[in-house]
Design an enzyme around this catalytic site. Structure first.
Site, mmCIF file in Angstrom:
data_model
loop_
_atom_site.group_PDB
_atom_site.id
_atom_site.type_symbol
_atom_site.label_atom_id
_atom_site.label_comp_id
_atom_site.label_asym_id
_atom_site.label_seq_id
_atom_site.Cartn_x
_atom_site.Cartn_y
_atom_site.Cartn_z
ATOM 1 N N MET A 169 0.837 -1.204 0.000
ATOM 2 C CA MET A 169 0.000 0.000 0.000
ATOM 3 C C MET A 169 0.867 1.247 0.000
ATOM 4 S SD MET A 169 -3.207 -0.639 -0.175
ATOM 5 C CE MET A 169 -4.103 0.762 0.472
ATOM 6 N N HIS A 217 -9.947 -12.155 2.968
ATOM 7 C CA HIS A 217 -8.681 -11.465 2.699
ATOM 8 C C HIS A 217 -7.584 -12.498 2.432
ATOM 9 C CE1 HIS A 217 -10.685 -7.909 4.411
ATOM 10 N NE2 HIS A 217 -9.782 -7.209 3.727
ATOM 11 N N LYS A 241 -2.798 -11.619 6.030
ATOM 12 C CA LYS A 241 -3.353 -10.510 6.819
ATOM 13 C C LYS A 241 -3.205 -10.815 8.304
ATOM 14 C CE LYS A 241 -7.475 -7.622 7.375
ATOM 15 N NZ LYS A 241 -6.690 -6.380 7.458
ATOM 16 N N THR A 263 -12.669 -3.230 8.194
ATOM 17 C CA THR A 263 -13.886 -2.900 7.442
ATOM 18 C C THR A 263 -15.091 -3.651 8.013
ATOM 19 O OG1 THR A 263 -12.576 -2.574 5.467
ATOM 20 C CG2 THR A 263 -14.919 -2.944 5.128
#
Ligand code: NAP
Length: 267
Positions: A16, A156, A160, A167
């Site tokens: 990210m 996911h 993770k 979310t």
């Protein structure tokens, strides 16, 4: 042209973080002020994203990076363990934190909010920067008023670290605010295998699927008399979060206090 917003990126070597570095370098209204990552050494930040030299050398320590730059905003995509100390350091330096990393407790949120207000700056913790995901949450909250029996299934990648996802927790909170108090299921239900019914949240269940090959998906499933309703969102790539991060970086310049949820930054 008005002054460019100076952006520091924590977790710049990550998947990210690199998207954020690229987004900042490609927006003429933004300037890369600092990049922080511990594992890639003191390379030029441009090299992280295959771009020409930027003059910004990746620092290994956030405090050092913020004290030697004039950053206005910190964008953080690190780990749940690093996120709180990073947000706190950022506010201490008067730098507005835009936190994409999740895992904050309500107490930590309140503390950061207080610190932001003392400094007179804004901040954001956003479990999801994707517009489609924000809409999924809004639609789910509306549906829960009419179909209060609900379960959340989130998917996911298998690497993770936190479960359930930020979310899904945010979705669960919004559902709880809009539906009547209800404890679902059979009161005599028995889990033959521990965890089979998922995590318990305020009367309903959240299930976390972790598999290689999956990016980020969520289904909110409602059950009523003779019917079910599924609201589903699929994210396919990290670049899809960047319009949201870009909006947040600009908007946080004119807010005060810590905000939880990117939806509050959408007009
Ligand atoms: P990633 O590729 O593993 O990158 C994590 C980054 O954090 C790396 O740059 C790593 O670099 C750094 N890091 C790791 N441990 C650290 C520590 N203790 N202190 C400081 N930095 C540390 O992960 P990713 O896929 O980019 O995801 C990053 C975070 O964003 C995750 O929490 C994920 O759940 C979240 N996320 C949020 C959204 C959203 O919309 N809000 C969307 C996608 C992902 P070094 O080890 O080199 O320091």
């Amino acid at each position: 042209m008005s002054q460019r917003i100076k952006v520091a990126v924590a977790g710049a070597s990550g998947r990210m973080g690199r998207e954020v570095v690229r987004m900042v370098l490609e927006d003429p209204e933004l300037e890369l002020a600092a990049a922080v990552a511990r594992s890639c050494g003191p390379v030029d930040a441009g090299s992280l994203v295959g771009k020409p030299e930027t003059g910004v050398i990746v620092a290994s320590d956030l405090e050092q990076a913020l004290s030697s730059s004039q950053a206005d905003v910190l964008v953080d995509f690190t780990t749940p363990q690093a996120a709180y100390p990073n947000a706190e350091i950022s506010i201490r330096y008067g730098v507005r934190p835009v936190m994409g990393t999740t895992g904050f407790t309500p107490e930590q949120f309140s503390l950061l909010d207080k610190l932001c207000k003392e400094k007179g700056i804004g901040g954001l913790i956003a479990p999801n920067f994707s517009i489609g995901a924000i809409l999924m949450m809004k639609f789910a909250a509306t549906a829960a008023k009419y179909l209060p029996h609900v379960e959340i299934i989130e998917y996911h990648g298998d690497q993770k670290l936190d479960a359930p996802s930020g979310t899904s927790i945010k979705t669960a909170e919004l559902i709880s605010e809009s539906r009547r108090e209800l404890r679902q299921g059979n009161p005599n239900e028995e889990e033959v295998i521990e965890g089979a019914r998922g995590g318990y949240y305020n009367g309903f269940r959240i299930h976390s699927v972790r598999l290689p090959g999956v990016f980020a998906q969520q289904e909110v499933v409602f059950g009523g008399h003779g019917q079910t309703l599924k609201i589903r969102h699929d994210s396919y790539e990290r670049a899809g979060y960047m319009p949201g991060v870009n909006t947040a970086v600009k908007k946080v310049m004119s807010t005060t206090g810590m905000v939880y949820g990117f939806e509050h930054f959408l007009d």
